[in-house]
Enzyme design. Sequence first.
Site, PDB file in Angstrom:
ATOM      1  N   ARG B 201       0.801  -1.113   0.012  1.00  0.00           N
ATOM      2  CA  ARG B 201      -0.003   0.099   0.016  1.00  0.00           C
ATOM      3  C   ARG B 201       0.901   1.288  -0.025  1.00  0.00           C
ATOM      4  O   ARG B 201       0.459   2.232  -0.738  1.00  0.00           O
ATOM      5  CB  ARG B 201      -0.972   0.001   1.168  1.00  0.00           C
ATOM      6  CG  ARG B 201      -2.040   1.181   1.156  1.00  0.00           C
ATOM      7  CD  ARG B 201      -2.858   0.625   0.098  1.00  0.00           C
ATOM      8  NE  ARG B 201      -3.784   2.162  -0.398  1.00  0.00           N
ATOM      9  CZ  ARG B 201      -3.426   3.071  -0.757  1.00  0.00           C
ATOM     10  NH1 ARG B 201      -2.279   3.057  -1.539  1.00  0.00           N
ATOM     11  NH2 ARG B 201      -4.351   4.148  -1.105  1.00  0.00           N
ATOM     12  N   CYS B 205       1.102   4.524  -2.841  1.00  0.00           N
ATOM     13  CA  CYS B 205       1.084   6.036  -2.613  1.00  0.00           C
ATOM     14  C   CYS B 205       2.287   6.477  -2.981  1.00  0.00           C
ATOM     15  O   CYS B 205       2.128   7.490  -3.568  1.00  0.00           O
ATOM     16  CB  CYS B 205       0.948   6.328  -0.891  1.00  0.00           C
ATOM     17  SG  CYS B 205      -0.792   6.548  -0.555  1.00  0.00           S
TER      18      CYS B 205
END
Lengths: 106, 244
Positions: B201, B205
């Site tokens: 994750r 980003c």
Amino acid sequence: MARVVVNVPAEAKRGEVIEIRTLAGHPMETGFRRTQLGELIPRDIIRSLVCTYNGVEVFRADFHPAMAANPLLTFTTVAAESGTLEFRWTGDNGFSATQTAAIKVL
Amino acid sequence: MKFCTVILSALVAAVSHAGEIPSAERRSGYEFMSRETRAMQDDEVTGPAVLWLLDGEALWGKLGCAGCHGDAKASMKGVAARYPALVDGKLVSLEQQVRHKAAPLPSSLAYESRELLALTAYVARQSHGMPIQVNEKTKPLMDRGKDFFHRRQGQLNLACAQCHDDNWGKKLAGNTIPQAHPTGYPIYRLEWQTVGSLARRFRNCLTGMRAELYAPGSPEFVELELYLMWRARGMKLESPAVRP
């Protein structure tokens, strides 16, 4: 071995509509995607799910590309008599999985 | 000149970070999700992450975890709620701790492998609903994570805090910006169609920010995870959660 999960109520009244949930672990590769090198990734999907209730087919579904990975299918049937529900998934590359669940009809 | 400085400082005050989110306003990513996605997470029998939990339970026996740790339901209760933690003076994430016995065999339990994610999800599940705690002894490392979170980086010159502290709840393209509380990792992410780790994750980003990517298990990521867990202290663990 493929992992599959079914959820069937353990008990039901005769004539009652029961909800059945089925989950099958599968990548459902569509056959339309390419690798970073441009090679086509071959299709690898579940083609069908068949549910039989004491040997009688009560539900059948055909699967197609563009369905999500790990498909969850929910359907209903009528609780007729005590016995077993059998689920069979078949797919590309010889994919096959079965699961059974018992139900007691009061 | 002085007038300019006043205007400048006023502007800086207006656009600079709103600061840490007060505990009363903290929201898990769950609360930003649609009714349908919440239902997927709440389904404990046929939710998608159940497939990984069942694999994890099988691996717990197969890899011999039970030999030392016994029944995971008892021995692993509350463990995930206090990771990353100091182990022998070194900060390790839950995933790193899960693979401690597999370390001589890097081929098994590799980062982002189905086996490691399944086992981590199974261990984390035993702390379901428990509040996140962080050991205050980790403060120096946590400060490094905090610095990472507030540091502008990448070609877009963005800091994590600019979205997740200052602009949560607003839209980034079609998506609601969450507060970045890591309450449910490993998560089943609909975008991924599979379970993934917090490191994956982070890399999502950072790719969007066009910033440098770190490897899963790198000190930068573990320190950032530690800071985010401290930022989410007291919130309930939902692992393995579902996110869109």
